[in-house]
Design an enzyme around this catalytic site. Structure first.
Site, short mmCIF file in Angstrom:
data_model
loop_
_atom_site.label_atom_id
_atom_site.label_comp_id
_atom_site.label_asym_id
_atom_site.label_seq_id
_atom_site.Cartn_x
_atom_site.Cartn_y
_atom_site.Cartn_z
N ASN A 89 0.81 -1.22 0.00
CA ASN A 89 0.00 0.00 0.00
C ASN A 89 0.84 1.27 0.00
OD1 ASN A 89 -2.45 1.72 0.79
ND2 ASN A 89 -1.15 1.94 2.59
N TYR A 155 2.30 10.43 -11.39
CA TYR A 155 1.50 9.52 -10.57
C TYR A 155 0.76 8.53 -11.47
CZ TYR A 155 -1.95 8.01 -7.07
OH TYR A 155 -2.72 7.27 -6.21
N LYS A 159 1.30 4.43 -11.45
CA LYS A 159 0.22 3.50 -11.12
C LYS A 159 -0.14 2.61 -12.31
CE LYS A 159 -0.28 4.59 -6.81
NZ LYS A 159 0.05 3.60 -5.75
N ILE A 188 -10.75 9.13 -1.89
CA ILE A 188 -11.11 8.53 -0.61
C ILE A 188 -10.95 9.57 0.49
CG2 ILE A 188 -10.55 6.68 1.02
CD1 ILE A 188 -11.67 5.68 -1.67
N THR A 190 -9.37 10.63 3.10
CA THR A 190 -8.15 10.53 3.88
C THR A 190 -7.76 11.93 4.36
OG1 THR A 190 -6.79 10.85 1.90
CG2 THR A 190 -7.35 8.57 2.49
#
Length: 248
Positions: A89, A155, A159, A188, A190
């Protein structure tokens, strides 16, 4: 409990999705190895698990350093005797200005954490799982590993690379009893999301047809599924947990 007596390792287990997943593993009676660079936060994750009656240890490690990664797997096996599950993760969103403004140092940092870190983790996790004849690996990707956003070039590249790495590794070890999958969240709730300006939050919510962003637990539930025998015929898959964003 679906993970009773299993040993699960979580990199980036110091906060957010990693911490939530580590706790979820423990709730399913897995023994948990929490890995991260930040000792205080990692030990807090362990305390949360122990206070709920679970069993866990913290290993301080940087997934971009091969010696650290080898040591984290050795520690897991040394304490718990085996390694059944790994959730890779640890990652970074990086600094994301326009492509031509990004630096070589930022490229190296993003790729080292997001791609090299997953490769190194799998290298040592799978080596241990081969000795056992079984195992399940889940890699953290992102919806931006399947589609792209214009302001996240490095990014997105990192990914997308992990999606390919996941597929190739899954094929390589399918007959060895090791399943390798990825989970791809949308936006999400976070700390990073909460810290964003209101207009950015509104933009992110608008990307998801379901009408909201997701929660860390919703991602953790998907990771639990992929980690468990409930997903015994699933390998090489990238499971979207994105409120319909990519389908759109």
């Amino acid at each position: 409990m679906i993970l009773q007596d299993k040993v699960a390792l979580v990199t980036g287990g110091t906060s957010g999705i990693g911490r939530t997943t580590a706790i979820a593993y423990a709730q399913q009676q897995a023994k948990v190895v929490v890995v991260g660079r930040r000792m205080d936060e990692g030990e807090q994750t362990v305390r949360l698990i122990q206070e709920a009656g679970g069993e866990a240890i913290f290993v301080q490690a940087d997934v971009t350093k091969e010696a650290d990664v080898e040591a984290m797997v050795d520690k897991a096996v040394g304490v718990f005797g085996r390694l059944d599950i790994a959730f890779n993760n640890a990652g970074t969103a990086g600094e994301n200005p326009s492509l031509i403004e990004q630096t070589e140092a930022e490229y190296d940092r993003t790729m080292n954490i997001n791609v090299k870190g997953v490769w190194l983790s799998m290298k040592y996790e799978i080596a241990q799982m081969l000795k056992q004849g079984s195992g399940s690996v889940v890699n953290m990707v992102s919806a931006v590993g399947v589609v792209a956003l214009p302001n996240l070039p490095l990014y997105a590249a990192s990914k997308h690379a992990v999606v390919g790495l996941t597929k190739a590794a899954a094929l390589q070890y399918a007959k060895a009893g090791i399943r390798i999958n990825a989970v791809a969240p949308g936006s999400i709730e976070t700390d990073m999301f909460e810290a964003a300006p209101d207009e950015v939050k509104a933009y992110l919510v608008g990307l998801h047809p379901i009408g909201r962003v997701g929660t860390p637990l919703e991602v953790a539930n998907a990771v639990l599924f992929l980690s468990s025998e409930m997903a015994s015929f699933v390998t090489g898959e990238t499971l979207m947990v994105d409120g319909g964003a990519v389908a759109q």
